[in-house]
Design a protein around this motif. Structure first.
Motif, PDB file in Angstrom:
ATOM      1  N   PRO A  70      38.301  31.697  41.845  1.00  0.00           N
ATOM      2  CA  PRO A  70      39.267  31.951  40.758  1.00  0.00           C
ATOM      3  C   PRO A  70      38.873  33.142  39.904  1.00  0.00           C
ATOM      4  O   PRO A  70      39.741  33.894  39.445  1.00  0.00           O
ATOM      5  CB  PRO A  70      39.244  30.649  39.958  1.00  0.00           C
ATOM      6  N   ILE A  71      37.561  33.344  39.707  1.00  0.00           N
ATOM      7  CA  ILE A  71      37.154  34.429  38.805  1.00  0.00           C
ATOM      8  C   ILE A  71      37.483  35.789  39.412  1.00  0.00           C
ATOM      9  O   ILE A  71      37.962  36.693  38.724  1.00  0.00           O
ATOM     10  CB  ILE A  71      35.668  34.305  38.423  1.00  0.00           C
ATOM     11  N   TYR A  72      37.292  35.918  40.718  1.00  0.00           N
ATOM     12  CA  TYR A  72      37.639  37.185  41.355  1.00  0.00           C
ATOM     13  C   TYR A  72      39.139  37.421  41.240  1.00  0.00           C
ATOM     14  O   TYR A  72      39.591  38.517  40.940  1.00  0.00           O
ATOM     15  CB  TYR A  72      37.227  37.189  42.827  1.00  0.00           C
ATOM     16  N   GLU A  73      39.876  36.343  41.499  1.00  0.00           N
ATOM     17  CA  GLU A  73      41.317  36.441  41.445  1.00  0.00           C
ATOM     18  C   GLU A  73      41.775  36.886  40.053  1.00  0.00           C
ATOM     19  O   GLU A  73      42.642  37.741  39.895  1.00  0.00           O
ATOM     20  CB  GLU A  73      41.888  35.064  41.747  1.00  0.00           C
ATOM     21  N   TYR A  74      41.165  36.275  39.046  1.00  0.00           N
ATOM     22  CA  TYR A  74      41.526  36.582  37.660  1.00  0.00           C
ATOM     23  C   TYR A  74      41.261  38.052  37.352  1.00  0.00           C
ATOM     24  O   TYR A  74      42.116  38.773  36.844  1.00  0.00           O
ATOM     25  CB  TYR A  74      40.728  35.680  36.721  1.00  0.00           C
ATOM     26  N   ILE A  75      40.049  38.506  37.703  1.00  0.00           N
ATOM     27  CA  ILE A  75      39.703  39.896  37.411  1.00  0.00           C
ATOM     28  C   ILE A  75      40.615  40.845  38.164  1.00  0.00           C
ATOM     29  O   ILE A  75      41.105  41.830  37.619  1.00  0.00           O
ATOM     30  CB  ILE A  75      38.221  40.175  37.763  1.00  0.00           C
TER      31      ILE A  75
ATOM     32  N   PHE B  98      44.731  45.059  39.028  1.00  0.00           N
ATOM     33  CA  PHE B  98      45.755  45.715  39.828  1.00  0.00           C
ATOM     34  C   PHE B  98      47.166  45.254  39.511  1.00  0.00           C
ATOM     35  O   PHE B  98      48.118  45.872  39.935  1.00  0.00           O
ATOM     36  CB  PHE B  98      45.454  45.514  41.316  1.00  0.00           C
ATOM     37  N   VAL B  99      47.302  44.164  38.779  1.00  0.00           N
ATOM     38  CA  VAL B  99      48.650  43.711  38.441  1.00  0.00           C
ATOM     39  C   VAL B  99      48.964  44.002  36.971  1.00  0.00           C
ATOM     40  O   VAL B  99      49.950  44.643  36.642  1.00  0.00           O
ATOM     41  CB  VAL B  99      48.818  42.202  38.735  1.00  0.00           C
ATOM     42  N   ASN B 100      48.055  43.565  36.078  1.00  0.00           N
ATOM     43  CA  ASN B 100      48.331  43.751  34.649  1.00  0.00           C
ATOM     44  C   ASN B 100      47.896  45.112  34.120  1.00  0.00           C
ATOM     45  O   ASN B 100      48.133  45.432  32.968  1.00  0.00           O
ATOM     46  CB  ASN B 100      47.632  42.671  33.835  1.00  0.00           C
ATOM     47  N   ASN B 101      47.201  45.868  34.985  1.00  0.00           N
ATOM     48  CA  ASN B 101      46.780  47.211  34.603  1.00  0.00           C
ATOM     49  C   ASN B 101      45.832  47.261  33.405  1.00  0.00           C
ATOM     50  O   ASN B 101      45.784  48.232  32.683  1.00  0.00           O
ATOM     51  CB  ASN B 101      48.000  48.077  34.297  1.00  0.00           C
TER      52      ASN B 101
ATOM     53  N   ALA C 278      39.128  44.795  32.769  1.00  0.00           N
ATOM     54  CA  ALA C 278      38.621  44.330  34.054  1.00  0.00           C
ATOM     55  C   ALA C 278      37.248  44.918  34.330  1.00  0.00           C
ATOM     56  O   ALA C 278      36.352  44.232  34.833  1.00  0.00           O
ATOM     57  CB  ALA C 278      39.591  44.704  35.164  1.00  0.00           C
ATOM     58  N   ALA C 279      37.079  46.193  33.985  1.00  0.00           N
ATOM     59  CA  ALA C 279      35.782  46.827  34.217  1.00  0.00           C
ATOM     60  C   ALA C 279      34.696  46.134  33.417  1.00  0.00           C
ATOM     61  O   ALA C 279      33.596  45.876  33.928  1.00  0.00           O
ATOM     62  CB  ALA C 279      35.845  48.306  33.847  1.00  0.00           C
ATOM     63  N   ALA C 280      35.017  45.808  32.156  1.00  0.00           N
ATOM     64  CA  ALA C 280      34.023  45.118  31.331  1.00  0.00           C
ATOM     65  C   ALA C 280      33.670  43.768  31.934  1.00  0.00           C
ATOM     66  O   ALA C 280      32.501  43.386  32.005  1.00  0.00           O
ATOM     67  CB  ALA C 280      34.559  44.940  29.920  1.00  0.00           C
TER      68      ALA C 280
END
Lengths: 311, 305
Positions: B255-260, B265-268, B273-275
């Motif tokens: 789930p964590i990978y999916e969330y990040i 790539f979806v919410n821009n 995401a980098a943090a």
């Protein structure tokens, strides 16, 4: 193995089977055998069951899908869901051929580059080798997915100075990553190759070198033939992991229709009304991998024990 | 063997050794041009706002300080929780996977009819349940359970068992434990495939004569297992332990990978995401180092014992 020996010993002295100690041993051996059988069959069942299940679900007709009395084995067999899945995966529209070609060429590329890099790390005493080996471990530890964002920008604006090319939505990024040993789990392959070459006796290569064969020739004609099993294993892994990969696909080439990204979309697209189409899709994706596993099975254990993971 | 090596290091490299650069050139280039710059860029991204310039000129970074880290750690409702969940499940899973794979490997190492077939079946999850298929499987099962279509359609991973147990009328607590274990088994088998094979290869290397000698001396099978089998596969257990940790943390169906990646790539929300990625990377690296240390220590003690 042990209980077999005990059983064998019991067979030799069948005459005194009434001896309670021997009887107890034979009984224990049989008990262990039966327990082992149960364990193996049970575990294999857990592994194989979903595959059989998916297969059967995909074979159902639409009426069976709505029929709540049908739980596992379809009443009316039909190819409807298979066809639907093939259509949604765009198999006929080129996704199948493109994915196969892509996975095949990537697997080949990763196999060759891992082998070359592994050989370089194992066989030569050049300056900076230790650092390079440490960095190999770092690459192995860093999840590839973490770097996808900066890699996206790298490939979006690829090039030097003012000359920038957009490589997003082409397959080039993954070829570049595979060539440089940074593909999905590729550090593991390099590590395995390195271990294998470290294990191999070096004498033959020295002899060839003294006889005047160049480094490249020594590599090609002596080292490469010896690591055939591991090459096949690496190829198998690389093929399957590229074939099923969706994380690089959605990051770097979302618009290219590959089977893996189509399956992901199919799953999202259909929601809970997808019915058995998803199962058909999964089975269609699994099929080529199963074929490969069966074909390469002989080499798998051999290659891992050869690569010195065993020592 | 060691002496010439040491000598060579003091002297200049031979022409042959220089060929090593040629062989590792792709990797060196990859490290210098892709891996290390990307690692640095990831840090830069997490400290700044990314502004894509118009006209195809690339992008610019505006420094924002640690605000995205603050957002990830203090404001975001999910990230912390997912990270802790991942770590706690890893803590449970790793030893279970190791013990399970040792058990299965020692069974597969015995001689019995159909051994080749059994080995092949155990190898299937290694290649098949990866990437998108693992993702769809996870997702699909959860959709089915949520929409209540579970029983009839999927025959549900745990659903059938749950029904059976509730008919037998055992306590609700026990049911949930058994069902979790049963559906966990699937996951363990899926993630133990590679380890089984590494350990199997190691077990095959142990000479039979060792066991025979021990038997002559009067060792029981149990003693043989602890005094011979375990100590000789300690190095492989270490490798498998590290491999297990790495594969858990690099899996793309968590789930964590999916969330990040959704943020990315979806919410821009690139910097955010980098943090999160940087934090994830630090936690993961820390865990793997600690894990490797613990496993190594345990292994050394096991070997001595």
């Amino acid at each position: 193995m042990k209980e077999r020996k005990i059983a064998g010993a019991a067979g030799k002295r069948r005459a005194d089977w009434r001896d309670p100690q021997r009887l107890r041993r034979v009984a224990a051996a049989w008990l262990i055998r039966i327990l082992r059988l149960i364990l193996i069959v049970g575990l294999c069942y857990v592994i194989v069951k979903p595959l059989i299940q998916y297969f059967l679900y995909a074979c159902m007709s639409q009426e069976d899908f709505r029929d709540y009395t049908v739980s596992m084995i379809p009443k009316n067999w039909s190819l409807f869901y298979w066809k639907k899945a093939a259509e949604l995966l765009e198999l006929a529209k080129g996704a199948a051929a493109r994915s196969l070609l892509f996975a095949f060429s990537i697997a080949l590329l990763q196999m060759v580059s891992s082998m070359v890099i592994g050989y370089g790390l194992a066989r030569f005493e050049f300056r900076g080798k230790k650092l390079l080996t440490v960095l190999l471990f770092v690459v192995m530890l860093v999840p590839g997915t973490v770097l996808q964002l900066p890699e996206y920008f790298l490939f979006r604006y690829f090039g030097l100075g003012s000359l920038k090319i957009n490589l997003i939505n082409t397959l080039a990024p993954y070829y570049i990553l595979s060539l440089t040993g940074l593909g999905l789990k590729q550090a593991l392959y390099i590590f395995l190759m390195r271990m294998l070459f470290l294990q191999m006796p070096i004498d033959l290569e020295h002899a060839a070198y003294i006889d005047g064969a160049g480094v490249l020739r020594t590599f090609l004609s002596i080292a490469v033939p010896q690591c055939k099993s591991l090459m096949i294993t690496v190829f198998l892994f690389a093929f399957c992991w590229t074939w099923t990969d969706s994380s690089y696909a959605t990051a770097f080439y979302p618009d290219i229709s590959l089977v893996s990204s189509r399956l992901l979309k199919l799953d999202g697209m259909m929601g809970s009304s997808a019915g058995n189409v998803t199962y058909g899709g999964i089975m269609l994706m699994i099929a080529p991998m199963l074929v490969l596993v069966v074909v390469c099975q002989k080499h798998l254990v051999k290659s891992i024990s050869m690569s010195g993971m065993a020592n | 063997m060691n002496k010439p090596k040491r000598k060579r290091k003091k002297h200049a490299m031979t022409r042959r050794d220089r060929a090593g650069y040629l062989f590792t050139l792709p990797f060196i280039l990859g490290l210098l041009l892709i891996f290390l710059p990307c690692l640095v860029n990831l840090f830069c991204f997490s400290f700044s706002e990314i502004q894509v310039l118009t006209g195809g000129g690339g992008y610019a970074l505006n420094f924002t300080g640690i605000s995205y880290y603050r957002k990830a750690l203090l404001e975001d409702p999910k990230f912390n929780r997912m990270l802790v969940e991942l770590l706690s499940s890893t803590l449970v899973q790793t030893p279970v996977i190791l013990i399970f794979s040792l058990l299965v490997a020692s069974i597969l190492n015995q001689k019995f009819r159909g051994r080749t077939l059994a080995r092949m079946i155990f190898f299937i999850p290694v290649v098949v349940s990866t990437g998108v298929i693992a993702y769809v499987q996870n997702n699909w099962v959860s959709i089915m359970t949520v929409s209540g279509m579970g029983n009839a359609l999927t025959g549900g991973e745990g659903a059938g068992l749950q029904e059976l147990l509730s008919q037998v009328d055992v306590g609700q607590g026990l049911i949930s434990v058994v069902v979790t274990a049963a559906s966990g088994l699937n996951k363990i088998i899926r993630s133990a495939g590679m380890q089984i094979f590494v350990l199997l290869a190691a077990l095959q290397e142990i000479p039979d004569s060792m066991y025979e000698a021990a038997k002559v001396e009067g060792c029981s099978a149990w003693e043989c297992f602890w005094k011979i089998t375990i100590p000789s596969v300690v190095p492989q257990i270490i490798i498998c332990g590290v491999y297990t940790l790495i594969s858990i943390f690099t899996a793309t169906d968590t789930p964590i990978y999916e969330y990040i990646s959704t943020q990315e790539f979806v919410n821009n929300q690139l910097s955010f995401a980098a943090a999160m990625n940087v934090l994830y990377l630090m936690v993961v690296g820390f865990c793997i180092l600690i894990g490797a240390g613990v496993i190594k220590l345990a292994g050394r003690n096991g070997r001595r014992g």
